[in-house]
Design a protein around this motif. Structure first.
Motif, mmCIF file in Angstrom:
data_model
loop_
_atom_site.group_PDB
_atom_site.id
_atom_site.type_symbol
_atom_site.label_atom_id
_atom_site.label_comp_id
_atom_site.label_asym_id
_atom_site.label_seq_id
_atom_site.Cartn_x
_atom_site.Cartn_y
_atom_site.Cartn_z
ATOM 1 N N GLY A 38 -43.512 -4.080 24.114
ATOM 2 C CA GLY A 38 -42.229 -4.050 23.421
ATOM 3 C C GLY A 38 -42.016 -5.098 22.348
ATOM 4 O O GLY A 38 -40.934 -5.183 21.784
ATOM 5 N N VAL A 39 -43.021 -5.918 22.052
ATOM 6 C CA VAL A 39 -42.860 -6.944 21.020
ATOM 7 C C VAL A 39 -42.889 -6.285 19.643
ATOM 8 O O VAL A 39 -43.808 -5.544 19.319
ATOM 9 C CB VAL A 39 -43.969 -8.018 21.118
ATOM 10 N N THR A 40 -41.877 -6.551 18.841
ATOM 11 C CA THR A 40 -41.853 -6.040 17.474
ATOM 12 C C THR A 40 -42.501 -7.077 16.559
ATOM 13 O O THR A 40 -42.615 -8.255 16.909
ATOM 14 C CB THR A 40 -40.412 -5.775 17.021
ATOM 15 N N GLU A 41 -42.904 -6.640 15.397
ATOM 16 C CA GLU A 41 -43.613 -7.537 14.483
ATOM 17 C C GLU A 41 -42.779 -8.758 14.099
ATOM 18 O O GLU A 41 -43.294 -9.868 14.017
ATOM 19 C CB GLU A 41 -44.061 -6.788 13.229
ATOM 20 N N GLU A 42 -41.482 -8.570 13.905
ATOM 21 C CA GLU A 42 -40.659 -9.719 13.525
ATOM 22 C C GLU A 42 -40.515 -10.736 14.662
ATOM 23 O O GLU A 42 -40.138 -11.870 14.444
ATOM 24 C CB GLU A 42 -39.278 -9.300 12.998
ATOM 25 N N ARG A 79 -49.616 -16.038 10.850
ATOM 26 C CA ARG A 79 -48.491 -15.674 9.992
ATOM 27 C C ARG A 79 -48.279 -16.732 8.925
ATOM 28 O O ARG A 79 -48.397 -17.919 9.180
ATOM 29 C CB ARG A 79 -47.227 -15.563 10.832
ATOM 30 N N ASN A 80 -47.955 -16.266 7.715
ATOM 31 C CA ASN A 80 -47.578 -17.154 6.627
ATOM 32 C C ASN A 80 -46.683 -16.381 5.685
ATOM 33 O O ASN A 80 -47.158 -15.571 4.902
ATOM 34 C CB ASN A 80 -48.809 -17.676 5.883
ATOM 35 N N VAL A 81 -45.397 -16.612 5.757
ATOM 36 C CA VAL A 81 -44.468 -15.874 4.902
ATOM 37 C C VAL A 81 -44.394 -16.444 3.488
ATOM 38 O O VAL A 81 -43.872 -15.802 2.600
ATOM 39 C CB VAL A 81 -43.043 -15.816 5.508
ATOM 40 N N ARG A 82 -44.951 -17.638 3.271
ATOM 41 C CA ARG A 82 -44.925 -18.227 1.925
ATOM 42 C C ARG A 82 -45.872 -17.486 0.984
ATOM 43 O O ARG A 82 -45.692 -17.497 -0.209
ATOM 44 C CB ARG A 82 -45.309 -19.701 1.976
ATOM 45 N N ALA A 83 -46.907 -16.869 1.517
ATOM 46 C CA ALA A 83 -47.888 -16.176 0.678
ATOM 47 C C ALA A 83 -47.940 -14.702 1.060
ATOM 48 O O ALA A 83 -48.987 -14.171 1.372
ATOM 49 C CB ALA A 83 -49.264 -16.822 0.845
ATOM 50 N N LEU A 84 -46.785 -14.044 1.045
ATOM 51 C CA LEU A 84 -46.713 -12.661 1.492
ATOM 52 C C LEU A 84 -47.660 -11.725 0.736
ATOM 53 O O LEU A 84 -48.269 -10.856 1.316
ATOM 54 C CB LEU A 84 -45.284 -12.129 1.366
ATOM 55 N N LYS A 85 -47.789 -11.911 -0.571
ATOM 56 C CA LYS A 85 -48.615 -10.993 -1.351
ATOM 57 C C LYS A 85 -50.096 -11.225 -1.129
ATOM 58 O O LYS A 85 -50.845 -10.300 -0.876
ATOM 59 C CB LYS A 85 -48.272 -11.084 -2.836
ATOM 60 N N ALA A 86 -50.525 -12.425 -1.204
ATOM 61 C CA ALA A 86 -51.956 -12.702 -1.107
ATOM 62 C C ALA A 86 -52.429 -12.792 0.336
ATOM 63 O O ALA A 86 -53.501 -12.327 0.662
ATOM 64 C CB ALA A 86 -52.288 -14.010 -1.827
ATOM 65 N N ARG A 126 -55.815 -6.329 9.460
ATOM 66 C CA ARG A 126 -54.594 -5.786 8.887
ATOM 67 C C ARG A 126 -53.723 -6.951 8.443
ATOM 68 O O ARG A 126 -53.595 -7.950 9.147
ATOM 69 C CB ARG A 126 -53.855 -4.941 9.923
ATOM 70 N N PHE A 127 -53.138 -6.820 7.264
ATOM 71 C CA PHE A 127 -52.201 -7.821 6.757
ATOM 72 C C PHE A 127 -50.905 -7.106 6.430
ATOM 73 O O PHE A 127 -50.904 -6.139 5.671
ATOM 74 C CB PHE A 127 -52.760 -8.509 5.504
ATOM 75 N N GLN A 128 -49.814 -7.578 7.041
ATOM 76 C CA GLN A 128 -48.537 -6.913 6.798
ATOM 77 C C GLN A 128 -47.396 -7.904 6.962
ATOM 78 O O GLN A 128 -47.303 -8.577 7.993
ATOM 79 C CB GLN A 128 -48.361 -5.757 7.782
ATOM 80 N N ALA A 129 -46.544 -7.975 5.963
ATOM 81 C CA ALA A 129 -45.331 -8.795 5.993
ATOM 82 C C ALA A 129 -45.608 -10.230 6.442
ATOM 83 O O ALA A 129 -44.880 -10.787 7.250
ATOM 84 C CB ALA A 129 -44.280 -8.142 6.890
ATOM 85 N N GLY A 130 -46.675 -10.810 5.927
ATOM 86 C CA GLY A 130 -47.008 -12.185 6.251
ATOM 87 C C GLY A 130 -47.839 -12.375 7.498
ATOM 88 O O GLY A 130 -48.278 -13.471 7.795
ATOM 89 N N HIS A 131 -48.077 -11.301 8.236
ATOM 90 C CA HIS A 131 -48.883 -11.371 9.452
ATOM 91 C C HIS A 131 -50.312 -10.907 9.152
ATOM 92 O O HIS A 131 -50.514 -9.903 8.478
ATOM 93 C CB HIS A 131 -48.323 -10.461 10.551
ATOM 94 N N GLN A 132 -51.280 -11.640 9.664
ATOM 95 C CA GLN A 132 -52.694 -11.263 9.566
ATOM 96 C C GLN A 132 -53.175 -10.976 10.985
ATOM 97 O O GLN A 132 -52.997 -11.802 11.880
ATOM 98 C CB GLN A 132 -53.518 -12.404 8.981
ATOM 99 N N TYR A 133 -53.759 -9.791 11.183
ATOM 100 C CA TYR A 133 -54.318 -9.413 12.476
ATOM 101 C C TYR A 133 -55.816 -9.193 12.289
ATOM 102 O O TYR A 133 -56.226 -8.347 11.493
ATOM 103 C CB TYR A 133 -53.670 -8.136 13.003
ATOM 104 N N LEU A 134 -56.601 -9.963 12.996
ATOM 105 C CA LEU A 134 -58.047 -9.883 12.886
ATOM 106 C C LEU A 134 -58.619 -9.528 14.258
ATOM 107 O O LEU A 134 -58.725 -10.389 15.135
ATOM 108 C CB LEU A 134 -58.620 -11.206 12.383
ATOM 109 N N PRO A 135 -58.962 -8.242 14.475
ATOM 110 C CA PRO A 135 -59.476 -7.841 15.790
ATOM 111 C C PRO A 135 -60.972 -8.124 15.942
ATOM 112 O O PRO A 135 -61.764 -7.913 15.026
ATOM 113 C CB PRO A 135 -59.203 -6.341 15.836
#
Length: 148
Positions: A38-42, A79-86, A126-135
């Motif tokens: 049930g954990v949401t990304e935010e 997570r890094n919201v300062r560099a959302l695009k890159a 996967r990179f989305q909204a400042g989150h990086q997921y590396l499986p």
């Protein structure tokens, strides 16, 4: 005959990671299936390492004995919201943590497994909204024996 806990590897992987990664990343969260339900990304904790059951394959069965290959994903989440695009900083932190996870698990023999862990093919990052997921994927063998 002792019973086999098909889910034992989750706790063993989390304990190994806890022992190996303590002190390497400030505030590192180690999370299993119950923690992630049930954990949401935010609300995603970061940095984190998620241990997720991926499935199994029957390698061999002879009568009441079966060899299974069980695969577990170990997902590094940063997570890094300062560099959302890159996403460069989040990706760099994920890469360093992933290297530490690989060193902790590659070739390690879990108590409930018949063989040491081996790296396996994993889904892409996967990179989305400042989150990086590396499986990262790790596989091992279990031997199951039915009562006679």
């Amino acid at each position: 005959m002792a019973s086999v806990d098909f889910w034992a590897l989750e706790a063993e992987l989390l304990e190994r990671l806890r022992a190996s990664l303590s002190g390497t990343q400030p505030g590192l969260h180690l999370l299993g299936a119950a923690d992630l339900a049930g954990v949401t990304e935010e609300r995603q904790l970061s940095p984190a390492v998620h241990v997720i059951y991926q499935g199994y394959q029957v390698l061999e069965q002879r009568g009441k004995v079966a060899r299974l290959q069980q695969t577990w994903l170990v997902v590094v989440a940063t997570r890094n919201v300062r560099a959302l695009k890159a996403g460069a900083e989040a990706g760099g932190r994920a890469g360093l943590l992933a290297g530490q996870v690989m060193q902790a698990l590659m070739g390690w023999q879990p108590p409930s497994a018949a063989k040491p862990l081996a790296l396996s093919a994993a889904p892409g990052p996967r990179f989305q909204a400042g989150h990086q997921y590396l499986p990262l994927a790790f596989s091992t063998e279990l031997v199951l024996k039915a009562p006679t």
